[in-house]
Motif scaffolding. Structure first.
Motif, PDB file in Angstrom:
ATOM      1  N   ARG A 111       0.841  -1.205   0.000  1.00 10.99           N
ATOM      2  CA  ARG A 111       0.000   0.000   0.000  1.00 10.99           C
ATOM      3  C   ARG A 111       0.886   1.268   0.000  1.00 10.99           C
ATOM      4  NH1 ARG A 111      -4.520   2.567  -1.565  1.00 10.99           N
ATOM      5  NH2 ARG A 111      -4.900   4.359  -0.245  1.00 10.99           N
ATOM      6  N   VAL A 112       1.913   1.252   0.831  1.00 15.46           N
ATOM      7  CA  VAL A 112       2.820   2.408   0.915  1.00 15.46           C
ATOM      8  C   VAL A 112       3.521   2.614  -0.421  1.00 15.46           C
ATOM      9  CG1 VAL A 112       4.902   3.269   2.081  1.00 15.46           C
ATOM     10  CG2 VAL A 112       3.073   2.178   3.414  1.00 15.46           C
ATOM     11  N   SER A 113       3.926   1.519  -1.004  1.00 15.86           N
ATOM     12  CA  SER A 113       4.601   1.573  -2.296  1.00 15.86           C
ATOM     13  C   SER A 113       3.658   2.107  -3.384  1.00 15.86           C
ATOM     14  CB  SER A 113       5.089   0.160  -2.618  1.00 15.86           C
ATOM     15  OG  SER A 113       5.687   0.124  -3.836  1.00 15.86           O
ATOM     16  N   ALA A 114       2.398   1.657  -3.357  1.00 14.88           N
ATOM     17  CA  ALA A 114       1.435   2.091  -4.374  1.00 14.88           C
ATOM     18  C   ALA A 114       1.195   3.603  -4.316  1.00 14.88           C
ATOM     19  CB  ALA A 114       0.113   1.352  -4.183  1.00 14.88           C
ATOM     20  N   LEU A 115       1.418   4.190  -3.141  1.00 13.62           N
ATOM     21  CA  LEU A 115       1.204   5.642  -3.005  1.00 13.62           C
ATOM     22  C   LEU A 115       2.438   6.438  -3.424  1.00 13.62           C
ATOM     23  CD1 LEU A 115      -0.730   5.658   0.404  1.00 13.62           C
ATOM     24  CD2 LEU A 115      -1.678   5.828  -1.908  1.00 13.62           C
ATOM     25  N   GLY A 116       3.511   5.733  -3.754  1.00 12.18           N
ATOM     26  CA  GLY A 116       4.678   6.432  -4.296  1.00 12.18           C
ATOM     27  C   GLY A 116       5.848   6.559  -3.350  1.00 12.18           C
ATOM     28  N   ALA A 117       5.790   5.864  -2.202  1.00 11.14           N
ATOM     29  CA  ALA A 117       6.919   5.924  -1.259  1.00 11.14           C
ATOM     30  C   ALA A 117       7.677   4.598  -1.291  1.00 11.14           C
ATOM     31  CB  ALA A 117       6.411   6.188   0.146  1.00 11.14           C
ATOM     32  N   THR A 118       8.947   4.640  -0.899  1.00  9.46           N
ATOM     33  CA  THR A 118       9.715   3.405  -0.732  1.00  9.46           C
ATOM     34  C   THR A 118       9.444   2.876   0.675  1.00  9.46           C
ATOM     35  OG1 THR A 118      11.436   4.250  -2.175  1.00  9.46           O
ATOM     36  CG2 THR A 118      12.041   2.425  -0.702  1.00  9.46           C
ATOM     37  N   PRO A 119       8.830   1.678   0.777  1.00  8.88           N
ATOM     38  CA  PRO A 119       8.518   1.162   2.110  1.00  8.88           C
ATOM     39  C   PRO A 119       9.735   0.528   2.767  1.00  8.88           C
ATOM     40  CG  PRO A 119       7.675  -0.332   0.419  1.00  8.88           C
ATOM     41  CD  PRO A 119       8.374   0.783  -0.307  1.00  8.88           C
ATOM     42  N   LEU A 120       9.801   0.609   4.098  1.00  8.38           N
ATOM     43  CA  LEU A 120      10.820  -0.135   4.831  1.00  8.38           C
ATOM     44  C   LEU A 120      10.235  -0.516   6.178  1.00  8.38           C
ATOM     45  CD1 LEU A 120      13.344   2.083   6.620  1.00  8.38           C
ATOM     46  CD2 LEU A 120      11.874   3.158   4.942  1.00  8.38           C
ATOM     47  N   PRO A 121      10.658  -1.659   6.738  1.00  9.91           N
ATOM     48  CA  PRO A 121      10.063  -2.081   8.005  1.00  9.91           C
ATOM     49  C   PRO A 121      10.489  -1.175   9.152  1.00  9.91           C
ATOM     50  CG  PRO A 121      11.610  -3.742   7.158  1.00  9.91           C
ATOM     51  CD  PRO A 121      11.623  -2.619   6.197  1.00  9.91           C
ATOM     52  N   TYR A 122       9.558  -0.881  10.068  1.00 13.60           N
ATOM     53  CA  TYR A 122       9.947  -0.140  11.264  1.00 13.60           C
ATOM     54  C   TYR A 122      10.631  -1.076  12.244  1.00 13.60           C
ATOM     55  CZ  TYR A 122       5.056  -1.488  12.554  1.00 13.60           C
ATOM     56  OH  TYR A 122       3.881  -2.153  12.777  1.00 13.60           O
ATOM     57  N   GLY A 123      11.230  -0.520  13.302  1.00 12.12           N
ATOM     58  CA  GLY A 123      11.948  -1.334  14.280  1.00 12.12           C
ATOM     59  C   GLY A 123      13.425  -1.016  14.246  1.00 12.12           C
ATOM     60  N   PRO A 124      14.202  -1.764  15.027  1.00 15.46           N
ATOM     61  CA  PRO A 124      15.642  -1.512  15.066  1.00 15.46           C
ATOM     62  C   PRO A 124      16.248  -1.639  13.670  1.00 15.46           C
ATOM     63  CG  PRO A 124      14.994  -3.118  16.745  1.00 15.46           C
ATOM     64  CD  PRO A 124      13.787  -2.868  15.896  1.00 15.46           C
ATOM     65  N   GLY A 125      17.244  -0.825  13.384  1.00 17.40           N
ATOM     66  CA  GLY A 125      17.915  -0.926  12.092  1.00 17.40           C
ATOM     67  C   GLY A 125      17.392   0.038  11.039  1.00 17.40           C
ATOM     68  N   VAL A 126      16.387   0.858  11.408  1.00 18.48           N
ATOM     69  CA  VAL A 126      15.824   1.785  10.414  1.00 18.48           C
ATOM     70  C   VAL A 126      16.897   2.746   9.896  1.00 18.48           C
ATOM     71  CG1 VAL A 126      14.325   3.836  10.222  1.00 18.48           C
ATOM     72  CG2 VAL A 126      13.372   1.670  11.020  1.00 18.48           C
ATOM     73  N   VAL A 127      17.768   3.213  10.797  1.00 18.02           N
ATOM     74  CA  VAL A 127      18.767   4.210  10.371  1.00 18.02           C
ATOM     75  C   VAL A 127      19.650   3.620   9.265  1.00 18.02           C
ATOM     76  CG1 VAL A 127      20.778   5.559  11.113  1.00 18.02           C
ATOM     77  CG2 VAL A 127      18.724   5.465  12.555  1.00 18.02           C
ATOM     78  N   ASP A 128      20.122   2.398   9.450  1.00 19.68           N
ATOM     79  CA  ASP A 128      20.969   1.783   8.418  1.00 19.68           C
ATOM     80  C   ASP A 128      20.181   1.515   7.149  1.00 19.68           C
ATOM     81  OD1 ASP A 128      23.133   1.840  10.051  1.00 19.68           O
ATOM     82  OD2 ASP A 128      22.816  -0.197  10.854  1.00 19.68           O
ATOM     83  N   ARG A 129      18.946   1.035   7.299  1.00 18.18           N
ATOM     84  CA  ARG A 129      18.127   0.743   6.108  1.00 18.18           C
ATOM     85  C   ARG A 129      17.899   2.024   5.311  1.00 18.18           C
ATOM     86  NH1 ARG A 129      15.737  -3.097   9.553  1.00 18.18           N
ATOM     87  NH2 ARG A 129      14.040  -1.821  10.373  1.00 18.18           N
ATOM     88  N   VAL A 130      17.602   3.122   6.031  1.00 16.70           N
ATOM     89  CA  VAL A 130      17.345   4.388   5.337  1.00 16.70           C
ATOM     90  C   VAL A 130      18.612   4.867   4.644  1.00 16.70           C
ATOM     91  CG1 VAL A 130      16.845   6.838   5.717  1.00 16.70           C
ATOM     92  CG2 VAL A 130      15.395   5.085   6.775  1.00 16.70           C
ATOM     93  N   ARG A 131      19.764   4.713   5.303  1.00 13.96           N
ATOM     94  CA  ARG A 131      21.019   5.189   4.667  1.00 13.96           C
ATOM     95  C   ARG A 131      21.329   4.397   3.400  1.00 13.96           C
ATOM     96  NH1 ARG A 131      23.755   6.451  10.367  1.00 13.96           N
ATOM     97  NH2 ARG A 131      23.134   8.647  10.465  1.00 13.96           N
ATOM     98  N   ASP A 132      20.977   3.108   3.410  1.00 14.12           N
ATOM     99  CA  ASP A 132      21.163   2.295   2.194  1.00 14.12           C
ATOM    100  C   ASP A 132      20.220   2.759   1.083  1.00 14.12           C
ATOM    101  OD1 ASP A 132      23.063   0.795   3.377  1.00 14.12           O
ATOM    102  OD2 ASP A 132      21.746  -0.924   3.837  1.00 14.12           O
ATOM    103  N   LEU A 133      18.946   3.027   1.473  1.00  9.57           N
ATOM    104  CA  LEU A 133      17.926   3.365   0.464  1.00  9.57           C
ATOM    105  C   LEU A 133      18.052   4.803  -0.026  1.00  9.57           C
ATOM    106  CD1 LEU A 133      14.859   1.654   2.222  1.00  9.57           C
ATOM    107  CD2 LEU A 133      15.804   1.004  -0.008  1.00  9.57           C
ATOM    108  N   ALA A 134      18.583   5.685   0.835  1.00  5.28           N
ATOM    109  CA  ALA A 134      18.671   7.110   0.465  1.00  5.28           C
ATOM    110  C   ALA A 134      20.076   7.609   0.789  1.00  5.28           C
ATOM    111  CB  ALA A 134      17.619   7.904   1.240  1.00  5.28           C
ATOM    112  N   PRO A 135      21.053   7.209  -0.030  1.00  2.56           N
ATOM    113  CA  PRO A 135      22.440   7.578   0.279  1.00  2.56           C
ATOM    114  C   PRO A 135      22.672   9.096   0.283  1.00  2.56           C
ATOM    115  CG  PRO A 135      22.283   6.308  -1.805  1.00  2.56           C
ATOM    116  CD  PRO A 135      20.923   6.348  -1.210  1.00  2.56           C
ATOM    117  N   GLY A 136      21.791   9.834  -0.380  1.00  2.50           N
ATOM    118  CA  GLY A 136      21.921  11.305  -0.382  1.00  2.50           C
ATOM    119  C   GLY A 136      21.452  11.940   0.917  1.00  2.50           C
ATOM    120  N   GLY A 137      20.836  11.147   1.788  1.00  3.91           N
ATOM    121  CA  GLY A 137      20.402  11.673   3.092  1.00  3.91           C
ATOM    122  C   GLY A 137      18.925  12.019   3.127  1.00  3.91           C
ATOM    123  N   ILE A 138      18.452  12.193   4.365  1.00  3.43           N
ATOM    124  CA  ILE A 138      17.047  12.538   4.619  1.00  3.43           C
ATOM    125  C   ILE A 138      17.011  13.997   5.065  1.00  3.43           C
ATOM    126  CG2 ILE A 138      15.080  12.075   6.167  1.00  3.43           C
ATOM    127  CD1 ILE A 138      15.503   9.802   4.234  1.00  3.43           C
TER     128      ILE A 138
END
Ligand SMILES: NC(=O)c1ccc[n+]([C@@H]2O[C@H](COP(=O)([O-])OP(=O)(O)OC[C@H]3O[C@@H](n4cnc5c(N)ncnc54)[C@H](OP(=O)(O)O)[C@@H]3O)[C@@H](O)[C@H]2O)c1
Length: 313
Positions: free
Chosen positions: A179-206
Protein backbone atom coordinates in the motif's frame (compact mmCIF):
# COMPACT_ATOMS: atom_id res chain seq x y z
CA UNK A 1 -35.68 9.97 16.46
CA UNK A 2 -32.08 11.07 16.06
CA UNK A 3 -29.31 9.39 17.96
CA UNK A 4 -25.66 9.85 18.80
CA UNK A 5 -22.81 8.19 20.65
CA UNK A 6 -21.82 9.71 23.99
CA UNK A 7 -20.14 8.86 27.30
CA UNK A 8 -20.60 10.06 30.85
CA UNK A 9 -17.26 8.87 32.26
CA UNK A 10 -13.77 8.43 30.85
CA UNK A 11 -12.70 4.86 30.23
CA UNK A 12 -12.45 2.03 27.75
CA UNK A 13 -14.59 1.56 24.62
CA UNK A 14 -17.41 0.19 26.79
CA UNK A 15 -18.26 3.72 28.05
CA UNK A 16 -19.60 4.58 24.59
CA UNK A 17 -23.39 4.39 24.45
CA UNK A 18 -26.09 5.26 21.94
CA UNK A 19 -28.37 8.05 23.20
CA UNK A 20 -31.42 9.79 21.76
CA UNK A 21 -30.82 13.42 20.85
CA UNK A 22 -32.95 16.39 19.95
CA UNK A 23 -31.69 18.07 16.83
CA UNK A 24 -32.62 21.76 16.69
CA UNK A 25 -33.56 23.48 13.43
CA UNK A 26 -30.47 25.17 11.96
CA UNK A 27 -30.12 28.82 12.98
CA UNK A 28 -28.60 31.65 10.95
CA UNK A 29 -25.30 30.52 9.43
CA UNK A 30 -26.02 26.86 10.25
CA UNK A 31 -26.81 23.77 8.20
CA UNK A 32 -28.56 20.52 9.18
CA UNK A 33 -26.92 17.40 7.78
CA UNK A 34 -28.21 13.82 7.62
CA UNK A 35 -25.04 11.86 8.38
CA UNK A 36 -24.14 8.98 6.04
CA UNK A 37 -20.66 8.11 7.36
CA UNK A 38 -18.41 9.08 10.27
CA UNK A 39 -14.61 8.87 10.44
CA UNK A 40 -13.16 7.33 13.61
CA UNK A 41 -9.88 8.99 14.64
CA UNK A 42 -7.28 7.97 17.25
CA UNK A 43 -7.95 11.36 18.93
CA UNK A 44 -11.52 10.22 19.70
CA UNK A 45 -10.05 7.25 21.59
CA UNK A 46 -7.49 9.39 23.43
CA UNK A 47 -10.16 11.86 24.58
CA UNK A 48 -12.47 9.01 25.67
CA UNK A 49 -9.65 7.41 27.66
CA UNK A 50 -8.60 10.70 29.28
CA UNK A 51 -5.23 10.73 27.51
CA UNK A 52 -5.80 14.29 26.26
CA UNK A 53 -6.92 17.12 28.55
CA UNK A 54 -10.64 17.83 28.61
CA UNK A 55 -12.97 19.62 31.05
CA UNK A 56 -14.91 17.63 33.68
CA UNK A 57 -17.89 15.76 32.23
CA UNK A 58 -21.13 17.40 33.36
CA UNK A 59 -23.47 16.00 30.69
CA UNK A 60 -23.22 13.16 28.14
CA UNK A 61 -20.15 13.98 26.07
CA UNK A 62 -20.48 13.53 22.33
CA UNK A 63 -17.69 12.00 20.24
CA UNK A 64 -16.05 12.65 16.89
CA UNK A 65 -15.39 15.46 14.48
CA UNK A 66 -15.38 14.05 10.92
CA UNK A 67 -18.40 12.97 8.87
CA UNK A 68 -20.10 13.19 5.51
CA UNK A 69 -23.71 13.26 4.49
CA UNK A 70 -26.43 15.26 2.80
CA UNK A 71 -27.83 18.69 3.65
CA UNK A 72 -31.44 18.49 4.80
CA UNK A 73 -32.07 22.11 5.85
CA UNK A 74 -30.26 25.45 5.98
CA UNK A 75 -30.73 28.24 8.50
CA UNK A 76 -31.98 31.67 7.60
CA UNK A 77 -29.47 33.67 5.59
CA UNK A 78 -27.07 30.72 5.27
CA UNK A 79 -25.38 30.86 1.90
CA UNK A 80 -23.59 28.29 -0.21
CA UNK A 81 -25.63 25.17 0.60
CA UNK A 82 -29.12 23.89 -0.06
CA UNK A 83 -31.06 20.73 0.78
CA UNK A 84 -29.81 17.72 -1.17
CA UNK A 85 -26.17 18.86 -1.36
CA UNK A 86 -23.66 16.11 -0.62
CA UNK A 87 -21.17 17.44 1.93
CA UNK A 88 -18.06 16.69 3.97
CA UNK A 89 -18.14 17.75 7.63
CA UNK A 90 -14.98 18.48 9.58
CA UNK A 91 -14.39 19.90 13.03
CA UNK A 92 -17.93 19.04 14.21
CA UNK A 93 -18.69 18.54 17.89
CA UNK A 94 -20.08 15.06 18.22
CA UNK A 95 -19.96 13.71 14.67
CA UNK A 96 -20.88 10.15 15.78
CA UNK A 97 -24.57 10.84 15.14
CA UNK A 98 -27.41 10.33 12.72
CA UNK A 99 -27.97 14.08 12.34
CA UNK A 100 -25.85 17.17 12.89
CA UNK A 101 -26.40 20.90 12.92
CA UNK A 102 -23.12 22.65 12.15
CA UNK A 103 -21.89 26.08 11.10
CA UNK A 104 -21.75 26.33 7.31
CA UNK A 105 -17.99 26.81 7.47
CA UNK A 106 -17.63 23.25 8.83
CA UNK A 107 -18.86 21.99 5.43
CA UNK A 108 -17.26 21.41 2.08
CA UNK A 109 -19.21 20.30 -0.94
CA UNK A 110 -18.59 16.62 -1.75
CA UNK A 111 -17.98 15.89 -5.44
CA UNK A 112 -20.32 13.31 -6.96
CA UNK A 113 -17.69 10.60 -7.25
CA UNK A 114 -16.44 10.98 -3.65
CA UNK A 115 -18.30 8.53 -1.43
CA UNK A 116 -19.63 9.42 2.01
CA UNK A 117 -17.04 7.08 3.57
CA UNK A 118 -14.23 8.79 1.67
CA UNK A 119 -15.55 12.21 2.68
CA UNK A 120 -15.77 11.17 6.33
CA UNK A 121 -12.18 9.92 6.20
CA UNK A 122 -10.71 13.32 5.30
CA UNK A 123 -11.05 15.81 8.20
CA UNK A 124 -8.39 15.15 10.83
CA UNK A 125 -6.00 12.86 8.92
CA UNK A 126 -5.88 14.78 5.67
CA UNK A 127 -5.96 18.18 7.37
CA UNK A 128 -3.06 17.18 9.60
CA UNK A 129 -1.06 15.68 6.75
CA UNK A 130 -1.45 18.65 4.43
CA UNK A 131 -0.63 21.17 7.18
CA UNK A 132 2.46 19.21 8.21
CA UNK A 133 3.77 19.00 4.66
CA UNK A 134 3.11 22.74 4.14
CA UNK A 135 4.59 23.74 7.54
CA UNK A 136 7.79 21.83 6.78
CA UNK A 137 7.88 23.38 3.28
CA UNK A 138 8.38 19.97 1.66
CA UNK A 139 9.49 20.33 -1.95
CA UNK A 140 11.29 18.67 -4.86
CA UNK A 141 14.71 18.92 -3.18
CA UNK A 142 13.54 16.90 -0.19
CA UNK A 143 13.83 13.27 0.80
CA UNK A 144 11.21 12.67 3.47
CA UNK A 145 11.04 9.84 6.02
CA UNK A 146 7.49 9.14 7.24
CA UNK A 147 7.13 6.97 10.35
CA UNK A 148 3.87 4.96 10.22
CA UNK A 149 3.32 5.62 6.54
CA UNK A 150 0.57 2.98 6.27
CA UNK A 151 -1.81 4.78 8.68
CA UNK A 152 -4.49 7.28 7.70
CA UNK A 153 -2.30 10.33 8.35
CA UNK A 154 0.79 8.58 6.95
CA UNK A 155 -0.88 7.71 3.65
CA UNK A 156 -1.99 11.32 3.24
CA UNK A 157 1.47 12.67 4.16
CA UNK A 158 3.08 10.37 1.59
CA UNK A 159 0.71 11.55 -1.15
CA UNK A 160 1.00 15.28 -0.40
CA UNK A 161 4.80 15.05 -0.14
CA UNK A 162 4.88 13.25 -3.51
CA UNK A 163 2.54 15.86 -5.03
CA UNK A 164 4.99 18.55 -3.83
CA UNK A 165 7.74 16.70 -5.66
CA UNK A 166 9.62 15.06 -2.78
CA UNK A 167 11.18 11.61 -2.65
CA UNK A 168 9.49 9.69 0.17
CA UNK A 169 10.43 6.69 2.33
CA UNK A 170 7.88 5.29 4.74
CA UNK A 171 8.09 2.83 7.63
CA UNK A 172 5.41 0.15 7.67
CA UNK A 173 4.72 -3.44 8.64
CA UNK A 174 5.62 -5.88 5.84
CA UNK A 175 1.92 -6.63 5.48
CA UNK A 176 1.20 -3.02 4.48
CA UNK A 177 4.30 -2.35 2.39
CA UNK A 178 2.44 -2.74 -0.93
CA UNK A 179 0.00 0.00 0.00
CA UNK A 180 2.82 2.41 0.92
CA UNK A 181 4.60 1.57 -2.30
CA UNK A 182 1.44 2.09 -4.37
CA UNK A 183 1.20 5.64 -3.01
CA UNK A 184 4.68 6.43 -4.30
CA UNK A 185 6.92 5.92 -1.26
CA UNK A 186 9.71 3.41 -0.73
CA UNK A 187 8.52 1.16 2.11
CA UNK A 188 10.82 -0.14 4.83
CA UNK A 189 10.06 -2.08 8.01
CA UNK A 190 9.95 -0.14 11.26
CA UNK A 191 11.95 -1.33 14.28
CA UNK A 192 15.64 -1.51 15.07
CA UNK A 193 17.92 -0.93 12.09
CA UNK A 194 15.82 1.78 10.41
CA UNK A 195 18.77 4.21 10.37
CA UNK A 196 20.97 1.78 8.42
CA UNK A 197 18.13 0.74 6.11
CA UNK A 198 17.35 4.39 5.34
CA UNK A 199 21.02 5.19 4.67
CA UNK A 200 21.16 2.30 2.19
CA UNK A 201 17.93 3.37 0.46
CA UNK A 202 18.67 7.11 0.46
CA UNK A 203 22.44 7.58 0.28
CA UNK A 204 21.92 11.31 -0.38
CA UNK A 205 20.40 11.67 3.09
CA UNK A 206 17.05 12.54 4.62
CA UNK A 207 16.03 16.20 4.86
CA UNK A 208 12.63 15.87 6.59
CA UNK A 209 11.26 13.35 9.11
CA UNK A 210 7.62 13.13 10.21
CA UNK A 211 6.73 11.03 13.24
CA UNK A 212 3.21 9.59 13.26
CA UNK A 213 3.77 6.83 15.80
CA UNK A 214 5.42 8.47 18.79
CA UNK A 215 7.88 5.73 19.75
CA UNK A 216 11.30 6.63 21.21
CA UNK A 217 12.68 4.63 18.29
CA UNK A 218 11.02 6.85 15.66
CA UNK A 219 12.15 10.03 17.40
CA UNK A 220 15.75 8.80 17.89
CA UNK A 221 15.94 7.60 14.28
CA UNK A 222 14.64 10.94 13.01
CA UNK A 223 17.23 12.87 15.02
CA UNK A 224 20.02 10.55 13.83
CA UNK A 225 19.04 11.01 10.18
CA UNK A 226 18.03 14.67 9.78
CA UNK A 227 20.66 17.34 10.41
CA UNK A 228 18.22 20.28 10.62
CA UNK A 229 15.97 19.62 13.63
CA UNK A 230 13.52 22.29 12.50
CA UNK A 231 12.56 19.82 9.75
CA UNK A 232 11.68 17.01 12.14
CA UNK A 233 8.09 17.01 13.41
CA UNK A 234 6.15 14.77 15.73
CA UNK A 235 2.38 14.62 15.60
CA UNK A 236 2.15 12.32 18.62
CA UNK A 237 4.81 13.26 21.20
CA UNK A 238 4.04 16.97 21.27
CA UNK A 239 4.81 17.20 24.99
CA UNK A 240 8.41 16.05 24.39
CA UNK A 241 9.20 18.01 21.24
CA UNK A 242 10.66 21.15 22.81
CA UNK A 243 13.03 19.08 24.97
CA UNK A 244 14.25 17.25 21.87
CA UNK A 245 14.56 20.48 19.87
CA UNK A 246 12.13 19.26 17.20
CA UNK A 247 8.77 20.60 16.02
CA UNK A 248 5.30 19.44 17.02
CA UNK A 249 1.89 20.14 15.63
CA UNK A 250 -0.69 19.41 18.37
CA UNK A 251 -0.36 15.80 19.56
CA UNK A 252 -0.13 16.95 23.19
CA UNK A 253 2.06 19.97 22.43
CA UNK A 254 1.62 22.93 24.79
CA UNK A 255 2.09 25.14 21.72
CA UNK A 256 -1.24 25.84 19.97
CA UNK A 257 -1.41 25.65 16.18
CA UNK A 258 -0.79 29.00 14.48
CA UNK A 259 -3.53 30.69 12.45
CA UNK A 260 -1.68 29.64 9.30
CA UNK A 261 -1.52 26.00 10.43
CA UNK A 262 -5.25 26.04 11.24
CA UNK A 263 -5.94 27.57 7.82
CA UNK A 264 -3.93 24.84 6.09
CA UNK A 265 -5.85 22.13 7.94
CA UNK A 266 -9.09 23.66 6.66
CA UNK A 267 -7.81 24.20 3.11
CA UNK A 268 -6.82 20.53 2.93
CA UNK A 269 -10.41 19.27 2.78
CA UNK A 270 -11.51 20.86 -0.53
CA UNK A 271 -8.01 20.26 -1.93
CA UNK A 272 -8.18 16.53 -1.14
CA UNK A 273 -11.81 16.21 -2.27
CA UNK A 274 -10.92 17.71 -5.65
CA UNK A 275 -7.85 15.47 -5.95
CA UNK A 276 -9.90 12.36 -5.14
CA UNK A 277 -12.53 13.38 -7.68
CA UNK A 278 -9.75 13.74 -10.27
CA UNK A 279 -8.30 10.32 -9.40
CA UNK A 280 -5.10 11.90 -8.04
CA UNK A 281 -5.45 11.08 -4.33
CA UNK A 282 -6.49 7.92 -2.55
CA UNK A 283 -8.17 7.33 0.79
CA UNK A 284 -8.21 3.79 2.11
CA UNK A 285 -11.50 2.83 3.73
CA UNK A 286 -11.29 0.09 6.35
CA UNK A 287 -14.03 -1.68 8.29
CA UNK A 288 -17.47 -0.06 8.10
CA UNK A 289 -19.31 -0.49 11.40
CA UNK A 290 -22.90 0.40 12.41
CA UNK A 291 -23.05 3.61 14.51
CA UNK A 292 -24.47 1.76 17.51
CA UNK A 293 -21.34 -0.44 17.57
CA UNK A 294 -18.99 2.52 18.09
CA UNK A 295 -17.30 0.65 20.96
CA UNK A 296 -16.34 -2.10 18.53
CA UNK A 297 -15.00 0.53 16.11
CA UNK A 298 -12.78 1.93 18.88
CA UNK A 299 -11.49 -1.55 19.69
CA UNK A 300 -10.60 -2.05 16.03
CA UNK A 301 -8.69 1.24 15.88
CA UNK A 302 -6.88 0.34 19.11
CA UNK A 303 -5.84 -3.03 17.68
CA UNK A 304 -4.79 -1.43 14.38
CA UNK A 305 -7.15 -1.66 11.43
CA UNK A 306 -6.15 -1.45 7.78
CA UNK A 307 -7.69 1.76 6.42
CA UNK A 308 -9.97 4.31 8.02
CA UNK A 309 -12.59 2.79 10.32
CA UNK A 310 -15.94 4.32 9.43
CA UNK A 311 -19.25 4.33 11.31
CA UNK A 312 -22.50 4.06 9.38
CA UNK A 313 -25.60 5.60 11.02
N1 LIG B 1 -1.05 16.03 16.14
C1 LIG B 1 -2.16 15.95 15.45
O1 LIG B 1 -2.83 16.96 15.15
C2 LIG B 1 -2.63 14.60 15.00
C3 LIG B 1 -3.63 14.50 14.04
C4 LIG B 1 -3.99 13.23 13.59
C5 LIG B 1 -3.42 12.11 14.15
N2 LIG B 1 -2.48 12.26 15.12
C6 LIG B 1 -1.86 11.07 15.73
O2 LIG B 1 -1.07 10.42 14.74
C7 LIG B 1 -1.06 9.02 14.99
C8 LIG B 1 -1.44 8.26 13.71
O3 LIG B 1 -2.80 8.54 13.40
P1 LIG B 1 -3.54 7.72 12.25
O4 LIG B 1 -4.92 8.25 12.17
O5 LIG B 1 -2.69 7.69 11.03
O6 LIG B 1 -3.56 6.27 12.90
P2 LIG B 1 -3.79 4.86 12.19
O7 LIG B 1 -4.50 5.05 10.90
O8 LIG B 1 -4.39 4.00 13.23
O9 LIG B 1 -2.34 4.33 11.84
C9 LIG B 1 -1.42 3.95 12.80
C10 LIG B 1 -0.24 3.34 12.07
O10 LIG B 1 0.82 3.14 13.01
C11 LIG B 1 1.63 2.15 12.46
N3 LIG B 1 2.52 1.59 13.48
C12 LIG B 1 2.17 0.80 14.53
N4 LIG B 1 3.27 0.53 15.28
C13 LIG B 1 4.32 1.17 14.68
C14 LIG B 1 5.70 1.30 14.98
N5 LIG B 1 6.24 0.72 16.05
N6 LIG B 1 6.46 2.04 14.16
C15 LIG B 1 5.96 2.64 13.06
N7 LIG B 1 4.64 2.56 12.74
C16 LIG B 1 3.83 1.84 13.54
C17 LIG B 1 0.67 1.15 11.87
O11 LIG B 1 1.34 0.54 10.79
P3 LIG B 1 1.15 -1.01 10.37
O12 LIG B 1 -0.35 -1.23 10.29
O13 LIG B 1 1.83 -1.09 9.05
O14 LIG B 1 1.78 -1.81 11.46
C18 LIG B 1 -0.50 2.01 11.43
O15 LIG B 1 -0.55 2.15 10.03
C19 LIG B 1 -2.02 8.77 16.16
O16 LIG B 1 -1.29 8.68 17.36
C20 LIG B 1 -2.89 10.03 16.17
O17 LIG B 1 -3.46 10.32 17.42
C21 LIG B 1 -2.07 13.47 15.56
Amino acid sequence: MSSAIAYTELGGPEVLTLIDIDVPAPGPGEVAVRVEAVGVNPLDLKLRAGLRPSPPITEPRRVGSDAAGVVIAVGEGTEGFRPGDAVIVSGARGAYATDLVVPADALVRRPGNVSAAQGAALGIPVGTAYQTVRSLAVGPEDTVLVHAASGSVGQAVVQFARLYGATVLGTTSDRRADRVSALGATPLPYGPGVVDRVRDLAPGGITVAIDLVGTDEALDQSIALVADKSRIATLVRGADAAGLGIRAFSGGSPQPLTDQEIAWRKEAIPVAAALIAAGAFSVEIGPEIPLEDAAEAHRLVEKGADGKVVLLP
